[in-house]
Design a protein around this motif. Sequence first.
Motif, PDB file in Angstrom:
ATOM      1  N   PHE A 239       0.854  -1.182   0.000  1.00 32.15           N
ATOM      2  CA  PHE A 239       0.000   0.000   0.000  1.00 32.15           C
ATOM      3  C   PHE A 239       0.893   1.235   0.000  1.00 32.15           C
ATOM      4  O   PHE A 239       1.652   1.475   0.952  1.00 32.15           O
ATOM      5  CB  PHE A 239      -0.928   0.000   1.218  1.00 32.15           C
ATOM      6  CG  PHE A 239      -1.943  -1.106   1.187  1.00 32.15           C
ATOM      7  CD1 PHE A 239      -3.141  -0.940   0.513  1.00 32.15           C
ATOM      8  CD2 PHE A 239      -1.695  -2.321   1.802  1.00 32.15           C
ATOM      9  CE1 PHE A 239      -4.082  -1.966   0.465  1.00 32.15           C
ATOM     10  CE2 PHE A 239      -2.618  -3.342   1.763  1.00 32.15           C
ATOM     11  CZ  PHE A 239      -3.825  -3.169   1.088  1.00 32.15           C
ATOM     12  N   VAL A 240       0.803   1.992  -1.069  1.00 32.79           N
ATOM     13  CA  VAL A 240       1.669   3.151  -1.247  1.00 32.79           C
ATOM     14  C   VAL A 240       0.797   4.402  -1.347  1.00 32.79           C
ATOM     15  O   VAL A 240      -0.105   4.467  -2.195  1.00 32.79           O
ATOM     16  CB  VAL A 240       2.524   3.007  -2.520  1.00 32.79           C
ATOM     17  CG1 VAL A 240       3.510   4.170  -2.626  1.00 32.79           C
ATOM     18  CG2 VAL A 240       3.264   1.675  -2.522  1.00 32.79           C
ATOM     19  N   ILE A 247       3.546   8.890  -7.114  1.00 37.87           N
ATOM     20  CA  ILE A 247       4.325   8.191  -6.086  1.00 37.87           C
ATOM     21  C   ILE A 247       5.761   8.645  -6.229  1.00 37.87           C
ATOM     22  O   ILE A 247       6.359   8.489  -7.299  1.00 37.87           O
ATOM     23  CB  ILE A 247       4.227   6.656  -6.241  1.00 37.87           C
ATOM     24  CG1 ILE A 247       2.784   6.176  -6.093  1.00 37.87           C
ATOM     25  CG2 ILE A 247       5.120   5.955  -5.219  1.00 37.87           C
ATOM     26  CD1 ILE A 247       2.603   4.697  -6.378  1.00 37.87           C
ATOM     27  N   THR A 248       6.303   9.231  -5.166  1.00 33.37           N
ATOM     28  CA  THR A 248       7.665   9.811  -5.183  1.00 33.37           C
ATOM     29  C   THR A 248       7.880  10.673  -6.424  1.00 33.37           C
ATOM     30  O   THR A 248       8.938  10.627  -7.065  1.00 33.37           O
ATOM     31  CB  THR A 248       8.752   8.713  -5.090  1.00 33.37           C
ATOM     32  OG1 THR A 248       8.667   7.879  -6.265  1.00 33.37           O
ATOM     33  CG2 THR A 248       8.584   7.868  -3.862  1.00 33.37           C
ATOM     34  N   GLY A 249       6.856  11.434  -6.772  1.00 31.39           N
ATOM     35  CA  GLY A 249       6.965  12.355  -7.894  1.00 31.39           C
ATOM     36  C   GLY A 249       6.710  11.754  -9.259  1.00 31.39           C
ATOM     37  O   GLY A 249       6.671  12.480 -10.257  1.00 31.39           O
ATOM     38  N   THR A 291      15.591   1.175  -3.910  1.00 26.80           N
ATOM     39  CA  THR A 291      16.857   0.682  -3.370  1.00 26.80           C
ATOM     40  C   THR A 291      16.633  -0.698  -2.779  1.00 26.80           C
ATOM     41  O   THR A 291      15.665  -0.920  -2.050  1.00 26.80           O
ATOM     42  CB  THR A 291      17.391   1.639  -2.279  1.00 26.80           C
ATOM     43  OG1 THR A 291      17.561   2.933  -2.851  1.00 26.80           O
ATOM     44  CG2 THR A 291      18.720   1.142  -1.728  1.00 26.80           C
ATOM     45  N   LEU A 292      17.542  -1.608  -3.094  1.00 31.33           N
ATOM     46  CA  LEU A 292      17.410  -2.996  -2.654  1.00 31.33           C
ATOM     47  C   LEU A 292      17.749  -3.144  -1.169  1.00 31.33           C
ATOM     48  O   LEU A 292      18.769  -2.647  -0.703  1.00 31.33           O
ATOM     49  CB  LEU A 292      18.340  -3.877  -3.487  1.00 31.33           C
ATOM     50  CG  LEU A 292      18.212  -5.380  -3.266  1.00 31.33           C
ATOM     51  CD1 LEU A 292      16.936  -5.903  -3.875  1.00 31.33           C
ATOM     52  CD2 LEU A 292      19.419  -6.100  -3.862  1.00 31.33           C
ATOM     53  N   ASP A 293      16.898  -3.836  -0.425  1.00 32.92           N
ATOM     54  CA  ASP A 293      17.154  -4.121   0.984  1.00 32.92           C
ATOM     55  C   ASP A 293      17.533  -5.579   1.206  1.00 32.92           C
ATOM     56  O   ASP A 293      18.455  -5.883   1.956  1.00 32.92           O
ATOM     57  CB  ASP A 293      15.915  -3.793   1.830  1.00 32.92           C
ATOM     58  CG  ASP A 293      15.619  -2.307   1.860  1.00 32.92           C
ATOM     59  OD1 ASP A 293      16.583  -1.515   1.870  1.00 32.92           O
ATOM     60  OD2 ASP A 293      14.434  -1.937   1.856  1.00 32.92           O
ATOM     61  N   ASN A 310      10.928   7.750  -1.023  1.00 39.94           N
ATOM     62  CA  ASN A 310      10.314   8.365   0.164  1.00 39.94           C
ATOM     63  C   ASN A 310      10.458   7.482   1.405  1.00 39.94           C
ATOM     64  O   ASN A 310       9.883   7.768   2.453  1.00 39.94           O
ATOM     65  CB  ASN A 310       8.837   8.671  -0.094  1.00 39.94           C
ATOM     66  CG  ASN A 310       8.017   7.429  -0.424  1.00 39.94           C
ATOM     67  OD1 ASN A 310       8.539   6.319  -0.404  1.00 39.94           O
ATOM     68  ND2 ASN A 310       6.741   7.619  -0.714  1.00 39.94           N
ATOM     69  N   GLY A 311      11.220   6.381   1.292  1.00 40.40           N
ATOM     70  CA  GLY A 311      11.442   5.482   2.414  1.00 40.40           C
ATOM     71  C   GLY A 311      10.393   4.404   2.564  1.00 40.40           C
ATOM     72  O   GLY A 311      10.514   3.520   3.419  1.00 40.40           O
TER      73      GLY A 311
END
Length: 355
Positions: A239-240, A247-249, A291-293, A310-311
């Motif tokens: 859910f974003v 989304i993030t611009g 970014t890959l976690d 945006n984290g």
Amino acid sequence: MADVHLKQVRKSYGNVLALSEINIEIPTGTFFTLLGPSGCGKTTLLRAIAGFHAHDSGEIIVNGTDIGKLPAHRRNVGMVFQDYAIFPHVTVRENVAFGLKERKVPRAEITRRVDEILEKVQLSAFAERMPHALSGGQQQRVGLARALVVQPTLLLMDEPLSNLDAKLRVDLRRELRAVQQSMDMTTVYVTHDQEEALAMSDIVCVMYGGVIQQAAAPWEIYHSPANRFVAAFVGSNNFVPLENGAITGVPVPLAAGVPSTGAELALRPENLHTISDPASAPEGMVTLPATLDQVAFTGREVSVALHLENGHEVEAICAPDASLLDLPRGAHTHLAFDPTKAQVFEAGVTGRRLA
């Protein structure tokens, strides 16, 4: 065989409302599953149908008759419990025959019906065994046979597989479903296991807070959830939040009338794809920097955990690919998705679906 209709069924415990105006129709021969988290009201509803709990108001109609005021022993329902509830001091045969003896069925008829149901649940070879000599799955099948041998109008099952290991659960749910279909037995089944509900049911009824959130076929429950709770509880979902339609611009095409802010985009992990170059994305796809976690290989798929600019954390489920496993933590990549496969919900636990 039974046609079941619940009308305005309500149950409270003091100030706590356990069931709120429940309305359900269950056609004859249907495998109907009550699905939801602990405390949602599913077991309370099952026990109200069985007669173990008295409901405050409403009707429980089976084959045109309101059984809501009848004591449990006169409702002619079969019950399979979570903890098997079989007698440890008598054989499998005697366990299964118990209900027939209580009903004063003639001995020859008891023998015939017990033999028939033991064959149906694949326990004929274990008829003279004691329960302690059976596996957990076999013990649960004894409980099922005992419930079915009395030829109930309706079969009720309260999380019957929850005490079994994962593989046995999968095997036994196939067997339970096969028996139910072969007997065309109307069944109400309680579980908190979403995969179990989707795999076994004709209709899945998702409950939360004593309220039915949605009751529909498994495919519809998964692909067309009525609200945010159903979308979150049944299967995985990302859910974003949307901000100004983006989304993030990154702009996201939205259906007409959908608010551009204050809503959430729901993206199933299997509909997200990791790509290194956004220019390679098929036409119409939305791509988001990420970014890959973490990457986890589970055999038939690869689970990829990432976070957006945006984290916000998201998960993608991808086909097995060795190159994904080689990516280091912190690697920069992109997520691509088809906006026509996304859904939009109002914010909030049970926010309604907007598109």
